[in-house]
Motif scaffolding. Structure first.
Motif, PDB file in Angstrom:
ATOM      1  N   ILE A 128     123.075  12.004  -1.545  1.00 25.93           N
ATOM      2  CA  ILE A 128     123.037  13.141  -2.486  1.00 25.93           C
ATOM      3  C   ILE A 128     124.237  13.058  -3.425  1.00 25.93           C
ATOM      4  CG2 ILE A 128     123.177  15.657  -2.671  1.00 25.93           C
ATOM      5  CD1 ILE A 128     121.542  15.817  -0.102  1.00 25.93           C
ATOM      6  N   GLU A 129     125.395  12.738  -2.868  1.00 22.03           N
ATOM      7  CA  GLU A 129     126.607  12.634  -3.683  1.00 22.03           C
ATOM      8  C   GLU A 129     126.426  11.564  -4.770  1.00 22.03           C
ATOM      9  OE1 GLU A 129     128.753  14.965  -3.021  1.00 22.03           O
ATOM     10  OE2 GLU A 129     129.976  14.264  -4.720  1.00 22.03           O
ATOM     11  N   TYR A 130     125.845  10.435  -4.402  1.00 19.72           N
ATOM     12  CA  TYR A 130     125.690   9.323  -5.349  1.00 19.72           C
ATOM     13  C   TYR A 130     124.729   9.686  -6.490  1.00 19.72           C
ATOM     14  CZ  TYR A 130     125.066   4.532  -7.058  1.00 19.72           C
ATOM     15  OH  TYR A 130     125.033   3.405  -7.844  1.00 19.72           O
ATOM     16  N   PHE A 131     123.646  10.409  -6.161  1.00 21.97           N
ATOM     17  CA  PHE A 131     122.600  10.636  -7.167  1.00 21.97           C
ATOM     18  C   PHE A 131     122.623  12.038  -7.780  1.00 21.97           C
ATOM     19  CE2 PHE A 131     120.664   7.144  -4.610  1.00 21.97           C
ATOM     20  CZ  PHE A 131     120.471   6.235  -5.643  1.00 21.97           C
ATOM     21  N   LYS A 132     123.582  12.874  -7.386  1.00 17.23           N
ATOM     22  CA  LYS A 132     123.417  14.292  -7.730  1.00 17.23           C
ATOM     23  C   LYS A 132     123.473  14.606  -9.226  1.00 17.23           C
ATOM     24  CE  LYS A 132     128.135  15.877  -7.178  1.00 17.23           C
ATOM     25  NZ  LYS A 132     129.133  16.468  -6.324  1.00 17.23           N
ATOM     26  N   SER A 133     124.077  13.752 -10.036  1.00 10.65           N
ATOM     27  CA  SER A 133     124.148  14.085 -11.457  1.00 10.65           C
ATOM     28  C   SER A 133     122.999  13.496 -12.262  1.00 10.65           C
ATOM     29  CB  SER A 133     125.487  13.639 -12.031  1.00 10.65           C
ATOM     30  OG  SER A 133     125.636  12.269 -11.797  1.00 10.65           O
ATOM     31  N   PHE A 134     121.980  12.972 -11.592  1.00 10.73           N
ATOM     32  CA  PHE A 134     120.847  12.377 -12.318  1.00 10.73           C
ATOM     33  C   PHE A 134     119.578  13.230 -12.158  1.00 10.73           C
ATOM     34  CE2 PHE A 134     123.403   8.618 -10.882  1.00 10.73           C
ATOM     35  CZ  PHE A 134     123.973   8.369 -12.134  1.00 10.73           C
ATOM     36  N   PRO A 135     118.752  13.288 -13.220  1.00  7.29           N
ATOM     37  CA  PRO A 135     117.520  14.097 -13.143  1.00  7.29           C
ATOM     38  C   PRO A 135     116.386  13.326 -12.467  1.00  7.29           C
ATOM     39  CG  PRO A 135     117.755  13.163 -15.327  1.00  7.29           C
ATOM     40  CD  PRO A 135     118.941  12.661 -14.529  1.00  7.29           C
ATOM     41  N   ASP A 142     110.065  20.235  -1.315  1.00  7.95           N
ATOM     42  CA  ASP A 142     111.021  19.938  -2.379  1.00  7.95           C
ATOM     43  C   ASP A 142     112.072  21.026  -2.589  1.00  7.95           C
ATOM     44  OD1 ASP A 142     109.752  17.548  -2.956  1.00  7.95           O
ATOM     45  OD2 ASP A 142     108.364  18.485  -4.351  1.00  7.95           O
ATOM     46  N   TYR A 143     113.273  20.592  -2.937  1.00 11.20           N
ATOM     47  CA  TYR A 143     114.389  21.508  -3.196  1.00 11.20           C
ATOM     48  C   TYR A 143     115.218  20.990  -4.364  1.00 11.20           C
ATOM     49  CZ  TYR A 143     113.383  23.158   1.514  1.00 11.20           C
ATOM     50  OH  TYR A 143     112.752  23.666   2.629  1.00 11.20           O
ATOM     51  N   LEU A 144     115.823  21.950  -5.067  1.00  8.59           N
ATOM     52  CA  LEU A 144     116.858  21.582  -6.031  1.00  8.59           C
ATOM     53  C   LEU A 144     118.191  21.691  -5.313  1.00  8.59           C
ATOM     54  CD1 LEU A 144     115.759  23.603  -9.171  1.00  8.59           C
ATOM     55  CD2 LEU A 144     115.958  21.118  -9.010  1.00  8.59           C
ATOM     56  N   ILE A 145     119.118  20.853  -5.715  1.00  8.52           N
ATOM     57  CA  ILE A 145     120.489  20.985  -5.211  1.00  8.52           C
ATOM     58  C   ILE A 145     121.220  21.910  -6.187  1.00  8.52           C
ATOM     59  CG2 ILE A 145     122.655  19.738  -4.745  1.00  8.52           C
ATOM     60  CD1 ILE A 145     120.628  18.638  -2.929  1.00  8.52           C
ATOM     61  N   GLU A 146     121.793  22.964  -5.689  1.00 10.47           N
ATOM     62  CA  GLU A 146     122.465  23.917  -6.587  1.00 10.47           C
ATOM     63  C   GLU A 146     123.574  23.214  -7.377  1.00 10.47           C
ATOM     64  OE1 GLU A 146     123.435  28.535  -6.057  1.00 10.47           O
ATOM     65  OE2 GLU A 146     124.799  27.207  -4.945  1.00 10.47           O
ATOM     66  N   ASN A 147     123.628  23.520  -8.687  1.00 12.10           N
ATOM     67  CA  ASN A 147     124.632  22.937  -9.591  1.00 12.10           C
ATOM     68  C   ASN A 147     124.525  21.417  -9.728  1.00 12.10           C
ATOM     69  OD1 ASN A 147     125.767  25.466 -10.022  1.00 12.10           O
ATOM     70  ND2 ASN A 147     127.016  25.255  -8.159  1.00 12.10           N
ATOM     71  N   ALA A 148     123.346  20.903  -9.545  1.00 11.31           N
ATOM     72  CA  ALA A 148     123.164  19.458  -9.719  1.00 11.31           C
ATOM     73  C   ALA A 148     121.830  19.238 -10.418  1.00 11.31           C
ATOM     74  CB  ALA A 148     123.173  18.762  -8.367  1.00 11.31           C
ATOM     75  N   GLN A 149     121.622  18.035 -10.905  1.00  8.63           N
ATOM     76  CA  GLN A 149     120.338  17.737 -11.562  1.00  8.63           C
ATOM     77  C   GLN A 149     119.297  17.230 -10.567  1.00  8.63           C
ATOM     78  OE1 GLN A 149     119.845  16.752 -15.388  1.00  8.63           O
ATOM     79  NE2 GLN A 149     121.818  15.791 -15.709  1.00  8.63           N
TER      80      GLN A 149
END
Ligand code: SF4
Length: 331
Positions: free
Chosen positions: A179-186, A235-242
């Protein structure tokens, strides 16, 4: 005619395996010590037969989504010529095309794939650690895979999913780092429950349910649930991430009641369920025979679907079945 089974489930999603071989030996799919013997690829559907099949699916059977799988589809000879060949169908009929790949042969093909109408890209990645990658896949191809993933993100696909099969004491310690590695990508990251397939040594002690994975993730991230319209993943969104994440809970909480998938093996056999035996008669002899009409082939596919069970047997029975290996059907 819509492809419908005996439980009124409409099947508008077909997964076609393009080759029953893979260049990796992942421990959950194609382990090196497997007892399964693979046949030569002489008997697989030719590109002409595949073209005819896809044409029938989208023209006569109202299929809306086709995903190409393997083995590893991108290792098949002249694969880009095949995508170029089927691209006109995409322009004529309203359907989506996708590929599931291990990413090792993807980097130099990304732009052409987009050009030939591939909009949905799923890439398998089970670890972010190079030496663990070698121990899971048997091959030193981590750099190729990660470079392809990074470029796929830049290239932009309608849907890009990274698929991770989660196995206890193998890679379950990497949920948070993924999650850390991919969190800023849509994009989407999907955590898949480890499933029993022939020769993959599945047992309870290696199994982690989607609920256990989620419990681990919520220790660090806030998850926002996304409405699920009968889709296969939770499915879930990660809060404050894409990033979106999804859990595929085939074992602990199956989703068979909304199943809309039909599979066709590289040899042209119809598999009505991921876990069922292929139908006896292969489509290959029909597709190669020009005196058999498209309507007759469409009827044959429809009648095969009538044998589909409502849901897969429970996990104890599944682990005893000796009738499928994931490598030849691409999941
Ligand atoms: S296990 Fe079989 S019936 Fe259930 S969702 Fe998967 S393919 Fe469909």
């Amino acid at each position: 005619m819509k492809l419908t089974d005996n439980y009124n489930r409409i099947h508008d999603y077909v997964r076609i395996s393009l080759i029953d071989k893979c260049n990796l030996n992942c421990i959950y799919c194609n382990p090196l010590n497997t007892l399964v013997k693979y046949e030569s690829n002489k008997s697989i559907l030719s590109y002409e037969e595949l073209f005819r099949l896809i044409h029938i699916l989208v023209k006569d059977l109202e299929v809306k989504k086709i995903r190409f799988t393997g083995g590893e589809p991108l290792i098949r000879k002249d694969i880009m010529k095949f995508f170029e060949m089927i691209y006109p169908l995409k322009n004529k009929y309203d359907f989506e095309m996708g590929i599931t790949t291990n990413g090792t042969h993807l980097l130099d093909k990304l732009e052409l794939l987009r050009l030939y109408g591939i909009e949905l890209l799923n890439i398998s990645l089970d670890t972010l650690n190079k030496s663990k990658f070698i121990s899971i896949t048997g091959k030193d191809l981590f750099d190729e895979t990660i470079s392809a993933i990074n470029k796929a993100i830049e290239t932009g696909f309608k849907s890009l999913k990274i698929n991770m099969v989660v196995i206890k004491n193998v890679n379950d310690d990497e949920l948070l780092s993924f999650i850390e590695y991919f969190k800023s990508f849509p994009i989407s990251l999907r955590f898949i429950e480890y499933m029993p397939f022939t020769g993959n040594g599945w047992n309870d002690s290696k199994f982690l349910s989607w609920n256990e994975m989620k419990s681990e993730i919520i220790k660090k991230y806030n998850l926002i649930e996304i409405e699920n319209d009968g889709k296969i993943s939770k499915d879930y969104l990660i809060e404050n991430a894409q990033l979106k994440i999804g859990f595929i809970s085939s074992i602990s909480d199956h989703f068979c009641d909304s199943c809309n998938r039909l599979r066709i093996t590289a040899k042209g056999e119809i598999k009505t369920c991921l876990f069922s035996k292929p139908e006896k008669q292969s489509l290959k002899s029909l597709l190669s025979n020009q005196s058999i009409t498209d309507d007759e082939i469409a009827e044959f596919i429809q009648s095969s679907l009538k044998t589909k069970w409502f849901n897969h047997p429970d996990v104890n029975e599944l682990s005893k079945l000796n009738q499928n290996n994931m490598m030849s059907i691409g999941g």
